[in-house]
Design an enzyme around this catalytic site. Structure first.
Site, PDB file in Angstrom:
ATOM      1  N   HIS B 203     -21.055   7.456  64.219  1.00 47.02           N
ATOM      2  CA  HIS B 203     -20.048   6.701  64.965  1.00 47.02           C
ATOM      3  C   HIS B 203     -19.280   7.603  65.930  1.00 47.02           C
ATOM      4  O   HIS B 203     -19.473   8.828  65.940  1.00 47.02           O
ATOM      5  CB  HIS B 203     -19.089   5.991  63.993  1.00 47.02           C
ATOM      6  CG  HIS B 203     -18.339   6.911  63.064  1.00 47.02           C
ATOM      7  ND1 HIS B 203     -17.318   7.715  63.500  1.00 47.02           N
ATOM      8  CD2 HIS B 203     -18.474   7.136  61.728  1.00 47.02           C
ATOM      9  CE1 HIS B 203     -16.845   8.401  62.466  1.00 47.02           C
ATOM     10  NE2 HIS B 203     -17.536   8.083  61.386  1.00 47.02           N
ATOM     11  N   CYS B 219     -19.731  11.178  57.457  1.00 53.18           N
ATOM     12  CA  CYS B 219     -20.393  10.478  58.564  1.00 53.18           C
ATOM     13  C   CYS B 219     -20.712  11.487  59.673  1.00 53.18           C
ATOM     14  O   CYS B 219     -20.223  12.612  59.646  1.00 53.18           O
ATOM     15  CB  CYS B 219     -19.487   9.384  59.121  1.00 53.18           C
ATOM     16  SG  CYS B 219     -19.343   7.960  58.018  1.00 53.18           S
TER      17      CYS B 219
END
Lengths: 215, 243
Positions: B203, B219
């Site tokens: 992301h 992440c």
């Protein structure tokens, strides 16, 4: 007598400073076939695995039969006898200075937060990884990773290390023999950054294959 | 050892000792004088024997112990070995990703978009910091590490909203809200999020200056342009290889 001994040791260390033994080119076709069969088995598992390809002088990180990263070997040497092609599982990584994870201090609710996602860079990064370590496998095989020696002084130190290695390995073989275990040790010489990357990526439980040269 | 040194010193190495000795005691001293070299020679001989036996043992072939290896099948006949190896190679190649795939280098904080051996795009990223957070009250522990292995793109989300998890509140020293609606944090994950399963995403980030460093909670963070290019290039099911 002492002078002769010192001269011999000096010659020994100079000899050791030369590049490590090169792999003998050639193929053992049945061994390669067995290795391919093992690799197919690993590739189906959908995980990252590592191939120590000694004749090709490289370590490759692979997934689904595809090489995603390759680390060139500056040299390697073997103690013991090459094993039959098999899937080796990494049991442990052993090093003098194991990198430590930072524990984040949890601030009390009333206190102003001191650590934020972007504000603190106390992290485990590749530079924290050791360059000299051992990889211990489930079948007792040991892979010792060492960085390339740089400069004359570094080479001489490396030569002394090699001499100590040559003198100590037979004693370890004896000890293992008395305990009923064969002993195989592989020394890989990598660029420092590549050694750190291998330590970073190859975690306990990781699978690998070793492609041995023709003897 | 002290006795040995005392004997050596008394016998003649120390010239100050010039006591006349009787014949039997001289023999006894001469015998003790030879003891140290004899002990050294014995130790060296023993070491030599051990070294030679160790070298011989190292050159002795040893069978591979049983392990989690593939089931041993008999080898094809020598005439068919080449064809069988070629067949294995074809089967291995068939397992490799066919189209575009993503490779994440967590150590170098790089994301590569590849097709076969061709590199389509190299991107700077931020992967997991590897730090550990312990909940002093609940006893829970989190390790902020990007998982390694082979994953696949399972979802693509435009304008994702981050549902702030417990660890984020603990880390910032804030009270964990009871109402789930309070956890919603729009804009924190950038314009897109690519889900790879197990709660992990590729992301965007607000902290673009930290791209290239290991600072995330597991992440993979990317810059806006790179993320946009990635989202456009990867269909659902695209393989994501993280090492």
């Amino acid at each position: 007598m002492l002078q002769r001994l010192l001269f011999c040791l000096f010659c020994f260390s100079l000899g050791a400073a030369l590049p490590a033994a090169a792999a003998a080119p050639g193929e053992v076709f049945p061994a390669d076939y067995r290795l391919l069969r093992q690799e197919l088995h690993l590739a189906k598992e959908n995980q990252i695995y590592f191939v120590f390809d000694l004749p090709a002088h490289q370590v490759s990180f692979r997934a689904s039969g595809l090489s995603v990263a390759e680390l060139p070997l500056a040299g390697w040497r073997l103690w013991g006898h090459p094993r039959e092609p098999r899937i080796d599982v990494l049991v442990e990584k052993d090093t003098l200075a194991e990198p430590q994870r930072t524990k984040i201090r949890v601030a009390p609710a009333a206190e102003t937060p001191t650590l934020t996602a972007g504000g603190d860079l106390q992290a485990l990064e590749i530079d924290d990884m050791p360059v000299r370590y051992q990889l211990l496998f489930d079948d007792g095989t040991v892979i010792r990773v060492a960085p390339c020696a740089r400069g004359v002084f570094g080479r001489i130190i490396d030569g002394w290390r090699w001499a100590a290695w040559c003198l100590s390995r037979p004693l370890i073989s004896d000890w293992k023999f008395f305990r009923g275990k064969p002993y195989t040790e592989l020394v890989l010489v990598l660029q420092p950054r590549d050694a750190q990357l291998l330590y970073w990526s190859f975690t306990a439980g990781g699978r690998s294959l070793i492609r041995w040269p023709l003897r | 050892m002290k006795t040995l040194f005392a004997l050596v010193r008394a016998r003649g190495f120390d010239q100050r000792v010039t006591h006349p000795r009787s014949a039997p005691s001289r023999h006894w001293y001469q015998g003790r004088r030879r003891l140290l070299p004899m002990l050294l020679a014995t130790a060296l001989a023993l070491l030599l024997v051990l070294e030679i036996s160790g070298w011989m043992l190292a050159r002795r072939a040893s069978p591979a112990p049983a392990g989690p290896a593939a089931k041993e099948e008999p080898l094809p006949s020598p005439g068919r070995l080449a064809a069988a190896a070629g067949n294995l190679q074809r089967r291995l190649a068939a397992l490799a990703p066919k189209g575009v795939f993503v490779v994440v280098d967590t150590a170098g904080n790089r994301v590569y978009l590849r097709q076969g051996n061709q590199l389509l795009r190299a991107m700077v990223a931020s992967c997991g910091s590897g730090n550990v957070l312990e909940d002093p009250v609940g006893g829970r522990t989190w390790t902020f590490e990007t998982p390694r292995g082979v994953f696949s793109v399972q979802s693509k989300v435009n304008n994702p909203v981050w549902i702030k998890p417990d660890w984020a509140y603990l880390e910032e020293g804030e009270a964990i809200p009871r109402d789930q609606k309070e956890r919603a944090q729009p804009g924190m994950l950038g314009d897109y999020a690519v889900g790879i399963g197990h709660g992990y995403f590729l992301h965007g980030t607000l902290y673009t200056r930290l791209l290239g460093r290991n600072v995330s909670h597991g992440c993979v963070r990317l810059g806006d342009e790179d993320l946009k290019a990635l989202v456009k290039s990867v269909p659902l099911g695209t393989r994501v290889i993280i090492y």
